[in-house]
Scaffold this active site. Structure first.
Site, PDB file in Angstrom:
ATOM      1  N   ASP A   9       0.832  -1.022   0.178  1.00 30.35           N
ATOM      2  CA  ASP A   9       0.035  -0.064   0.127  1.00 30.35           C
ATOM      3  C   ASP A   9       0.944   0.854   0.223  1.00 30.35           C
ATOM      4  O   ASP A   9       1.699   1.738   0.407  1.00 30.35           O
ATOM      5  CB  ASP A   9      -1.338   0.228   1.541  1.00 30.35           C
ATOM      6  CG  ASP A   9      -2.042   0.993   1.627  1.00 30.35           C
ATOM      7  OD1 ASP A   9      -2.136   1.751   0.338  1.00 30.35           O
ATOM      8  OD2 ASP A   9      -2.030   1.677   2.727  1.00 30.35           O
ATOM      9  N   ASP A  11      -0.310   5.077   0.981  1.00 27.90           N
ATOM     10  CA  ASP A  11      -0.944   5.939   2.058  1.00 27.90           C
ATOM     11  C   ASP A  11      -0.692   5.090   4.119  1.00 27.90           C
ATOM     12  O   ASP A  11      -1.261   4.044   3.637  1.00 27.90           O
ATOM     13  CB  ASP A  11      -2.106   6.141   1.952  1.00 27.90           C
ATOM     14  CG  ASP A  11      -2.085   6.950   0.304  1.00 27.90           C
ATOM     15  OD1 ASP A  11      -1.511   6.644  -0.383  1.00 27.90           O
ATOM     16  OD2 ASP A  11      -3.066   9.138   0.956  1.00 27.90           O
ATOM     17  N   GLU A  18      -1.930  10.496   4.866  1.00 20.45           N
ATOM     18  CA  GLU A  18      -3.246  10.458   3.563  1.00 20.45           C
ATOM     19  C   GLU A  18      -2.836  10.508   2.710  1.00 20.45           C
ATOM     20  O   GLU A  18      -3.398  12.015   2.813  1.00 20.45           O
ATOM     21  CB  GLU A  18      -3.850   9.406   4.352  1.00 20.45           C
ATOM     22  CG  GLU A  18      -4.081   8.483   5.463  1.00 20.45           C
ATOM     23  CD  GLU A  18      -4.510   7.414   4.567  1.00 20.45           C
ATOM     24  OE1 GLU A  18      -5.187   7.131   3.417  1.00 20.45           O
ATOM     25  OE2 GLU A  18      -4.040   6.086   4.887  1.00 20.45           O
TER      26      GLU A  18
END
Length: 213
Positions: A9, A11, A18
């Site tokens: 992933d 973020d 984010e």
């Protein structure tokens, strides 16, 4: 365990931020948008219930995306460069699978030596002047279950795959037969701690290496 393909992933995993929330902060909309993001990452709302709504509120132009690209790099999680280099040196194929905005993630990927076609994220659409028009609404990564779909595609060509991330959408990789390592170095979510195959709470991403090599 050893895996042919290692997926991250972005973020709160490769970078401390984010991205969509930071674009909202830049536009004075942080609290409203961050609440939607958190609800989706904690599994309280479906991703498709918040994805388009957040971008319609923010309307990030090309300058905002370039700003976010720089922020992703400035806020890289401890140990990311070392982790990726070690995996590449060991012949692992590395992918980024993110519900974030692809143009903002590509410079981080390039810095880490991850191929552009190994970055799976959501494209933003601009007009000729660089103003926000829309996002790639057909992208599987803008809806629930999208990470499982990307992982299934990769697993058609590779026997073993691991997904590393912090949120509910990363857990979806398990639906595609992937092994899932929860990374809590930025945000530790109870749902991920409970359901991941392994959970790593260390602030450095290097803590995942014993689980993937």
């Amino acid at each position: 365990m050893s895996f042919e393909v290692v997926c991250f992933d972005c973020d709160s995993t490769l970078s401390r931020v984010e991205g969509i929330d930071e674009l909202a902060r830049r536009g004075g909309l942080f609290e409203e948008v961050a609440a939607l993001t958190n609800a989706a990452m904690n599994g309280e709302l479906a991703l498709e219930a918040v994805y388009g709504h957040r971008l319609d509120l923010i309307k990030p132009d090309k300058a905002a995306i370039d700003w976010l690209a720089d922020l992703y790099i400035a806020e890289m999680v401890e140990g990311v460069a070392e982790t990726v280099k070690t995996l590449l040196d060991n012949g692992k194929q590395i992918h980024i699978i993110s519900g974030g905005l692809r143009q903002a993630i590509l410079p981080l990927a390039a810095l880490l030596g991850i191929a552009e076609d190994h970055v799976h994220a959501v494209d933003v659409l601009f007009d000729d002047a660089g103003h926000y028009v829309d996002f790639a609404r057909q992208s599987p990564l803008a809806v629930s279950g999208g990470k499982a779909r990307v992982c299934r595609r990769l697993r058609m060509h590779h026997a073993s795959l691991v997904m590393i991330g912090d949120g509910k959408t990363d857990l979806e990789a398990k639906q595609a037969g992937a092994y899932m390592i929860g990374f809590g170095g930025v945000v530790a979510r109870a749902l991920v701690q409970e359901q991941a195959d392994v959970f790593v709470a260390d602030s450095s991403l290097t803590a995942i290496l014993p689980h993937v090599l």
